[in-house]
Design a protein around this motif. Structure first.
Motif, PDB file in Angstrom:
ATOM      1  N   ALA A 116       0.820  -1.213   0.000  1.00 56.83           N
ATOM      2  CA  ALA A 116       0.000   0.000   0.000  1.00 56.83           C
ATOM      3  C   ALA A 116       0.854   1.263   0.000  1.00 56.83           C
ATOM      4  O   ALA A 116       0.500   2.270  -0.621  1.00 56.83           O
ATOM      5  N   SER A 117       1.988   1.210   0.692  1.00 56.91           N
ATOM      6  CA  SER A 117       2.832   2.398   0.807  1.00 56.91           C
ATOM      7  C   SER A 117       3.836   2.531  -0.330  1.00 56.91           C
ATOM      8  O   SER A 117       4.458   3.588  -0.490  1.00 56.91           O
ATOM      9  N   GLY A 118       4.009   1.456  -1.107  1.00 58.88           N
ATOM     10  CA  GLY A 118       4.959   1.500  -2.210  1.00 58.88           C
ATOM     11  C   GLY A 118       6.395   1.231  -1.800  1.00 58.88           C
ATOM     12  O   GLY A 118       7.319   1.513  -2.560  1.00 58.88           O
ATOM     13  N   LEU A 119       6.605   0.699  -0.589  1.00 56.97           N
ATOM     14  CA  LEU A 119       7.968   0.411  -0.145  1.00 56.97           C
ATOM     15  C   LEU A 119       8.634  -0.645  -1.018  1.00 56.97           C
ATOM     16  O   LEU A 119       9.802  -0.542  -1.369  1.00 56.97           O
ATOM     17  N   PHE A 120       7.891  -1.705  -1.352  1.00 58.54           N
ATOM     18  CA  PHE A 120       8.367  -2.680  -2.333  1.00 58.54           C
ATOM     19  C   PHE A 120       7.168  -3.414  -2.907  1.00 58.54           C
ATOM     20  O   PHE A 120       6.070  -3.374  -2.345  1.00 58.54           O
ATOM     21  N   PHE A 121       7.362  -4.060  -4.050  1.00 56.42           N
ATOM     22  CA  PHE A 121       6.269  -4.721  -4.747  1.00 56.42           C
ATOM     23  C   PHE A 121       6.602  -6.191  -4.942  1.00 56.42           C
ATOM     24  O   PHE A 121       7.757  -6.560  -5.128  1.00 56.42           O
ATOM     25  N   LEU A 122       5.577  -7.014  -4.894  1.00 51.62           N
ATOM     26  CA  LEU A 122       5.766  -8.448  -5.098  1.00 51.62           C
ATOM     27  C   LEU A 122       5.896  -8.729  -6.594  1.00 51.62           C
ATOM     28  O   LEU A 122       4.951  -9.139  -7.266  1.00 51.62           O
ATOM     29  N   SER A 123       7.083  -8.509  -7.100  1.00 51.47           N
ATOM     30  CA  SER A 123       7.364  -8.761  -8.507  1.00 51.47           C
ATOM     31  C   SER A 123       7.510 -10.257  -8.741  1.00 51.47           C
ATOM     32  O   SER A 123       7.659 -11.039  -7.784  1.00 51.47           O
ATOM     33  N   PRO A 124       7.479 -10.705  -9.998  1.00 55.25           N
ATOM     34  CA  PRO A 124       7.685 -12.132 -10.281  1.00 55.25           C
ATOM     35  C   PRO A 124       8.982 -12.678  -9.689  1.00 55.25           C
ATOM     36  O   PRO A 124       9.014 -13.800  -9.177  1.00 55.25           O
ATOM     37  N   LEU A 125      10.061 -11.885  -9.740  1.00 52.55           N
ATOM     38  CA  LEU A 125      11.339 -12.343  -9.181  1.00 52.55           C
ATOM     39  C   LEU A 125      11.233 -12.545  -7.672  1.00 52.55           C
ATOM     40  O   LEU A 125      11.693 -13.564  -7.140  1.00 52.55           O
ATOM     41  N   ILE A 126      10.611 -11.592  -6.974  1.00 49.34           N
ATOM     42  CA  ILE A 126      10.467 -11.711  -5.522  1.00 49.34           C
ATOM     43  C   ILE A 126       9.598 -12.909  -5.171  1.00 49.34           C
ATOM     44  O   ILE A 126       9.906 -13.677  -4.248  1.00 49.34           O
ATOM     45  N   LEU A 127       8.512 -13.114  -5.919  1.00 51.20           N
ATOM     46  CA  LEU A 127       7.651 -14.265  -5.661  1.00 51.20           C
ATOM     47  C   LEU A 127       8.395 -15.579  -5.900  1.00 51.20           C
ATOM     48  O   LEU A 127       8.229 -16.539  -5.148  1.00 51.20           O
ATOM     49  N   PHE A 128       9.212 -15.615  -6.938  1.00 53.21           N
ATOM     50  CA  PHE A 128       9.990 -16.827  -7.213  1.00 53.21           C
ATOM     51  C   PHE A 128      10.950 -17.106  -6.060  1.00 53.21           C
ATOM     52  O   PHE A 128      11.075 -18.254  -5.605  1.00 53.21           O
ATOM     53  N   LEU A 129      11.623 -16.053  -5.567  1.00 59.02           N
ATOM     54  CA  LEU A 129      12.571 -16.222  -4.462  1.00 59.02           C
ATOM     55  C   LEU A 129      11.856 -16.622  -3.175  1.00 59.02           C
ATOM     56  O   LEU A 129      12.374 -17.433  -2.390  1.00 59.02           O
TER      57      LEU A 129
END
Length: 280
Positions: free
Chosen positions: A236-249
């Motif tokens: 919600a705050s934009g600190l970080f986003f669940l990108s495909p790379l983050i989800l994979f990790l």
């Protein structure tokens, strides 16, 4: 391991889960409200009522700031191209804010079912019979994990399918893109969530095997929800986003966690230790 014994225990546990209203009713309510009704209301209101199109300046500025600083160029261009602030909000919510909702529902439901494994047997006075039956501890643990995995995955994927149908029906005429059929959501549903469900179930079953009541097991398992609250705030705050790379990790991390938990399970190979943890 005997497949027939495991199947019998799985069927017994699933019947026990859905015969108790205090277990299955909250699960269904949680899935229906958080993963179906809330997204549908937000999509309809954002796209057709104009409720988000004239916000106060202190709300509009951070929304536009998040769009401008979005790390993915294609997503940033898509958000910028949408005609109204309401459509931008709906698109952002469906692609990012809804993900933690699914994670939270998955964790809570798997925790509730798995916590009912050994602790539920104790409360129903059936654990002694099960421990004295010709069933190995390994078969017992495998059956308990499967019995919690199947209903949790079925509910989560059921909500996902409903969202694909309902929310695309509501939004396609304006957004002109099929929601949920992108890399981020597919990684979430077919990589992260199965690994997360397995991790949470194995952990909850281990906890349930040590405590003496269903409520104790649930209280300990509630700790798992805290990281999801952090993800909601960060999204919600934009600190970080669940990108495909983050989800994979995240999926890789959960897979490694499952391996460690499975090694921990081997410590419960003693029927006497398990019996003592529940009876005394």
């Amino acid at each position: 391991m005997s497949k027939h014994i495991i199947k019998a225990i799985v069927e017994k546990d699933i019947r026990a889960t859905f015969s108790s209203k205090k277990i299955w009713v909250p699960m269904f309510i949680l899935v229906i409200v958080l993963c179906m009704i809330v997204p549908a209301i937000i999509a309809y209101c954002g796209l057709y009522t104009g409720v988000f199109n004239n916000p106060a300046e202190d709300i509009e500025k951070p929304i536009n700031s998040v769009i401008q600083s979005f790390p993915d160029e294609a997503m940033r261009e898509k958000l910028a191209a949408l005609p109204t602030l309401g459509s931008k909000f709906v698109y952002y919510f469906m692609n990012f804010m809804l993900i933690p909702f699914f994670l939270m529902v998955t964790i809570i439901n798997s925790m509730v079912i798995a916590s009912n494994s050994f602790a539920g047997e104790k409360e129903r006075n059936t654990l002694e019979t099960l421990l004295f039956a010709p069933v190995s501890i390994k078969e017992l643990f495998v059956a308990k994990v499967i019995a919690a995995f199947i209903p949790t995955i079925a509910l989560t994927f059921g909500a996902f399918i409903v969202n694909i149908l309902v929310l695309n029906f509501i939004s396609y005429s304006i957004i002109r893109e099929l929601l949920f059929l992108n890399v981020t959501w597919l990684l979430l549903m077919f990589w992260v969530i199965p690994a997360l469900v397995l991790f949470n179930i194995i952990l909850s079953v281990l906890v349930s095997a040590k405590v003496k009541s269903f409520q104790e097991a649930q209280q300990f398992g509630g700790i798992m929800v805290l990281p999801i609250v952090g993800i909601i705030i960060s999204q919600a705050s934009g600190l970080f986003f669940l990108s495909p790379l983050i989800l994979f990790l995240i999926g890789v991390g959960l897979l490694l966690g499952n391996i460690l938990l499975l090694k921990w399970v081997t410590k419960f190979n003693s029927r006497n230790n398990l019996f003592e943890s529940q009876i005394h």
